[in-house]
Scaffold this active site. Structure first.
Site: not given
Length: 165
Positions: A29-31, A82
């Site tokens: 996942g990208y934050f 995000i």
């Protein structure tokens, strides 16, 4: 400073499968996303990692990756991603003295199979296996952070607009 040098290719067939040396499921996942940085949390098999990478779409990028507890990685993904997760199975394949990573994507990126090889320097010769197709190293659409935002299954016949990347 850590530098990742890699080339990325579409995979044209399954001829790589008999050469697999190991496999692991990856969830990431990208934050954080800025013009200069992509920040992700990855669960790779039974390990967790936090990774910071410089601007995508180039052969050489700055990359800082650190192992973190897998439970922490899962919680960070749950709380701070995000965008939807990128999921895939990574298969390690040796060819002509190089270790290739063949990623078979699942979920919204189902149907996409990419191969990448990390290099010691940009001009390093890369003997290409017969199973690799078109090189997509400079095509940002195939970057994992882009696949989180614009999954492969949604591409259709048209190319993504340049400003979407």
């Amino acid at each position: 400073m850590a530098v990742e040098i890699e080339r990325k290719f579409l995979v044209r067939n399954d001829d790589w499968r008999p050469q697999v040396r190991g496999s692991a499921v990856i969830r990431q996942g990208y934050f954080c996303r800025t013009p200069l940085l992509r920040a992700r949390i990855r669960i790779y098999g039974d390990k967790g990692f936090i990774t910071l990478k410089s601007e995508p779409g180039t052969r050489s990028r700055h990359e800082f990756e650190y192992e973190i507890p897998q439970a922490d990685a899962a919680e960070i993904i749950r709380r701070f991603s995000i965008e939807p997760l990128v999921t895939k199975t990574r298969h390690d394949v040796d060819h002509a003295g190089l270790r290739w990573a063949v990623d078979v994507f699942t979920g919204p990126n189902h149907g996409l199979v990419l191969a990448e090889v990390e290099l010691e320097h940009e001009d390093q010769p890369v003997p290409l296996p017969d199973w690799v197709g078109e090189e997509v190293t400079g095509d940002r659409r195939y970057g994992n952070s882009n696949l989180a935002r614009f999954p492969f299954a949604s591409w259709g016949e048209e190319l993504l607009p340049a400003d979407a990347l």
